[in-house]
Design a protein around this motif. Structure first.
Motif, PDB file in Angstrom:
ATOM      1  N   GLY A 198      10.672 132.313  62.310  1.00 19.41           N
ATOM      2  CA  GLY A 198       9.522 131.473  63.228  1.00 19.41           C
ATOM      3  C   GLY A 198       9.786 131.693  64.715  1.00 19.41           C
ATOM      4  O   GLY A 198      11.103 132.700  64.967  1.00 19.41           O
ATOM      5  N   SER A 199       9.023 132.252  65.512  1.00 18.69           N
ATOM      6  CA  SER A 199       9.179 132.343  66.979  1.00 18.69           C
ATOM      7  C   SER A 199       9.445 131.795  68.441  1.00 18.69           C
ATOM      8  O   SER A 199       8.421 129.990  68.216  1.00 18.69           O
ATOM      9  CB  SER A 199       8.721 133.743  66.690  1.00 18.69           C
ATOM     10  N   GLY A 200       9.389 131.690  69.221  1.00 16.99           N
ATOM     11  CA  GLY A 200       8.658 130.594  70.166  1.00 16.99           C
ATOM     12  C   GLY A 200       7.722 130.272  70.558  1.00 16.99           C
ATOM     13  O   GLY A 200       7.439 129.540  70.976  1.00 16.99           O
ATOM     14  N   LEU A 218       5.241 112.211  79.435  1.00 13.87           N
ATOM     15  CA  LEU A 218       4.047 113.070  78.421  1.00 13.87           C
ATOM     16  C   LEU A 218       3.841 114.025  79.893  1.00 13.87           C
ATOM     17  O   LEU A 218       3.256 115.623  79.182  1.00 13.87           O
ATOM     18  CB  LEU A 218       3.182 112.340  77.742  1.00 13.87           C
ATOM     19  N   ALA A 219       2.809 113.786  80.331  1.00 12.82           N
ATOM     20  CA  ALA A 219       1.807 115.274  81.357  1.00 12.82           C
ATOM     21  C   ALA A 219       3.737 115.742  81.760  1.00 12.82           C
ATOM     22  O   ALA A 219       3.143 117.551  81.877  1.00 12.82           O
ATOM     23  CB  ALA A 219       2.070 114.029  82.633  1.00 12.82           C
ATOM     24  N   ARG A 220       4.403 115.264  82.423  1.00 12.13           N
ATOM     25  CA  ARG A 220       5.253 116.635  82.925  1.00 12.13           C
ATOM     26  C   ARG A 220       5.977 117.404  81.681  1.00 12.13           C
ATOM     27  O   ARG A 220       6.591 118.763  82.097  1.00 12.13           O
ATOM     28  CB  ARG A 220       6.700 115.807  83.355  1.00 12.13           C
ATOM     29  N   ALA A 221       5.434 116.384  80.255  1.00 14.83           N
ATOM     30  CA  ALA A 221       6.575 117.470  79.266  1.00 14.83           C
ATOM     31  C   ALA A 221       5.200 118.608  78.649  1.00 14.83           C
ATOM     32  O   ALA A 221       5.574 119.800  78.474  1.00 14.83           O
ATOM     33  CB  ALA A 221       6.786 116.632  77.848  1.00 14.83           C
ATOM     34  N   ILE A 222       4.510 118.107  78.859  1.00 14.74           N
ATOM     35  CA  ILE A 222       3.386 118.903  78.536  1.00 14.74           C
ATOM     36  C   ILE A 222       3.311 120.561  79.532  1.00 14.74           C
ATOM     37  O   ILE A 222       3.150 121.018  79.005  1.00 14.74           O
ATOM     38  CB  ILE A 222       1.832 118.765  79.074  1.00 14.74           C
ATOM     39  N   ALA A 256       7.060 127.342  80.141  1.00 14.57           N
ATOM     40  CA  ALA A 256       7.755 127.801  79.110  1.00 14.57           C
ATOM     41  C   ALA A 256       7.135 129.082  78.644  1.00 14.57           C
ATOM     42  O   ALA A 256       7.724 129.903  78.448  1.00 14.57           O
ATOM     43  CB  ALA A 256       9.206 126.793  78.247  1.00 14.57           C
ATOM     44  N   GLU A 257       5.825 128.637  78.133  1.00 15.94           N
ATOM     45  CA  GLU A 257       5.160 129.648  77.480  1.00 15.94           C
ATOM     46  C   GLU A 257       4.616 130.691  77.390  1.00 15.94           C
ATOM     47  O   GLU A 257       4.808 131.820  77.188  1.00 15.94           O
ATOM     48  CB  GLU A 257       3.979 128.613  76.972  1.00 15.94           C
ATOM     49  N   ILE A 306      13.564 131.020  75.751  1.00 12.01           N
ATOM     50  CA  ILE A 306      12.661 130.321  76.478  1.00 12.01           C
ATOM     51  C   ILE A 306      12.261 128.949  75.800  1.00 12.01           C
ATOM     52  O   ILE A 306      12.658 127.956  76.602  1.00 12.01           O
ATOM     53  CB  ILE A 306      12.069 130.986  77.212  1.00 12.01           C
ATOM     54  N   ALA A 307      12.159 129.664  74.147  1.00 11.63           N
ATOM     55  CA  ALA A 307      11.601 128.113  73.665  1.00 11.63           C
ATOM     56  C   ALA A 307      12.810 127.652  73.287  1.00 11.63           C
ATOM     57  O   ALA A 307      12.235 126.545  73.668  1.00 11.63           O
ATOM     58  CB  ALA A 307      10.905 128.858  72.639  1.00 11.63           C
ATOM     59  N   GLU A 308      13.871 127.704  72.638  1.00 11.38           N
ATOM     60  CA  GLU A 308      14.772 127.270  72.313  1.00 11.38           C
ATOM     61  C   GLU A 308      15.325 126.333  73.363  1.00 11.38           C
ATOM     62  O   GLU A 308      15.535 124.833  73.005  1.00 11.38           O
ATOM     63  CB  GLU A 308      15.586 127.803  71.545  1.00 11.38           C
ATOM     64  N   ALA A 309      15.649 126.768  74.879  1.00 10.00           N
ATOM     65  CA  ALA A 309      15.905 125.751  75.813  1.00 10.00           C
ATOM     66  C   ALA A 309      15.333 124.861  76.166  1.00 10.00           C
ATOM     67  O   ALA A 309      15.539 123.615  76.418  1.00 10.00           O
ATOM     68  CB  ALA A 309      16.514 127.188  77.218  1.00 10.00           C
ATOM     69  N   GLU A 310      13.800 124.987  76.059  1.00 12.54           N
ATOM     70  CA  GLU A 310      13.056 123.840  77.097  1.00 12.54           C
ATOM     71  C   GLU A 310      13.395 122.510  75.379  1.00 12.54           C
ATOM     72  O   GLU A 310      13.047 121.400  75.748  1.00 12.54           O
ATOM     73  CB  GLU A 310      11.464 124.559  76.347  1.00 12.54           C
TER      74      GLU A 310
END
Length: 338
Positions: free
Chosen positions: A241-243, A297-301, A307-308, A321-325
């Motif tokens: 898998g990847s970020g 949820l809005a903040r998380a999105i 991050a993406e 970056i993805a793992e930290a998020e």
């Protein structure tokens, strides 16, 4: 004016002065970005790209019309790009459409906009604007896209490779393009060096994503399982898998929860809402809806999308970056659970 994909592609391929605004909205950010890039290419190799933040337009709505009417220093054509367009930019777009002169086209990206939003309605009603709802390709559309992108790289996808690539990308054009680029590099393919890519090749570079590990990470993060998120991320990494696929699928899961949360807030019982969900996800969905509220949820999105975008930049920190998020989101969810 509201247009479909074919109509938008045709208008972008041959832009005309009567169209001042190209509004690309909806969840398929990668597809919208690809259309924006095609517009830039159609304007010529010397086009000057001017990026305007949506926050700047909220604070100074006249900026958009000013940029659209301004000549470049050396006479090159200009393309004004607006990121994160939302209903707060309606005034800026109104000034653009009502201006006496607009010599430079504007392309606005609004991944969070719905067809019922004020900005989308404004663009649809305006003769000088084109509005397209961008949705991730699904089913055979995704398979056809995989084959088309592969052809551009000099690849012929054989057997079930188009289906496997489409499934691994989860409808994300950017992820799909990256996996196809891996195949092309592995096979030394190019438009003038055609190569066949079969299942053996796909498995050799690990382009096929294991969905069970991906699902494990996403549910661990949303459920606040601090003790297991590290193990889940390690398993996903070991499975190839990847970020970017991780962040993209996580954002989709959060968006689904946001839609269900809105219905719950309007009075629909949670137990009734989860009946519409795939049976294996009902328990996790019910717990998430009882823990997460709409603002959270809005903040998380927004964080996951940010991050993406960071991961898509050149010279980035990679999948960390993805793992930290995911770790940060897990900790936040755990605090909600108490």
């Amino acid at each position: 004016m509201k247009v479909n994909v074919a109509q938008m592609r045709a208008r972008i391929a041959a832009p005309t002065p009567d169209i001042r605004l190209y509004l690309l909205h909806g969840p398929d950010e990668a597809g919208a970005q690809a259309l924006g890039q095609q517009l830039a290419q159609a304007l010529g190799p010397e086009v000057e790209k001017i990026d305007v933040e949506s926050k700047a337009l909220r604070d100074s709505p006249g900026t958009l019309a000013d940029e659209a009417a301004s000549l470049s220093l050396f006479g090159e054509r200009r393309l004004i790009r607006v990121r994160g367009a939302d209903d707060a930019t309606v005034e800026a777009v109104t000034l653009l459409l009502d201006a006496e002169q607009a010599i430079n086209p504007v392309v606005a990206f609004g991944p969070g906009l719905r067809t019922s939003s004020k900005l989308v309605k404004l663009a649809i009603a305006a003769p000088a604007a084109l509005a397209l709802a961008c949705y991730p390709p699904e089913g055979q559309d995704a398979v056809r896209l995989a084959s088309a992108l592969a052809q551009e790289q000099g690849l012929r996808l054989t057997g079930d490779v188009p289906q496997r690539l489409a499934s691994a990308a989860g409808g994300d054009r950017a992820v799909l393009a990256r996996e196809i680029e891996k195949l092309a590099l592995f096979l030394d393919a190019a438009p003038d060096r055609k190569r066949d890519a079969d299942s053996t090749t796909l498995e050799a570079i690990g382009a096929d994503l294991d969905e069970s590990e991906l699902f494990e990470v996403i549910e661990a993060a949303i459920d606040g399982r601090v003790a297991t998120i590290g193990t889940a991320l390690r398993r996903l990494r070991e499975a190839g898998g990847s970020g970017i696929p991780l962040l993209r699928q996580l954002a989709r899961r959060l968006m689904t929860l946001a839609e269900l949360r809105a219905q719950a807030d309007s009075g629909v019982p949670v137990d009734q809402l989860v009946e519409r969900i795939f049976f294996r996800e009902r328990a996790d969905t019910a717990r998430a809806l009882k823990r997460w509220n709409a603002p959270q949820l809005a903040r998380a999105i927004e964080r996951v999308r940010s991050a993406e975008r960071a991961l898509m930049q050149t010279a980035n920190a990679g999948d960390v970056i993805a793992e930290a998020e995911c770790a940060a989101l897990t900790r936040a969810a755990a605090r909600m659970r108490g």
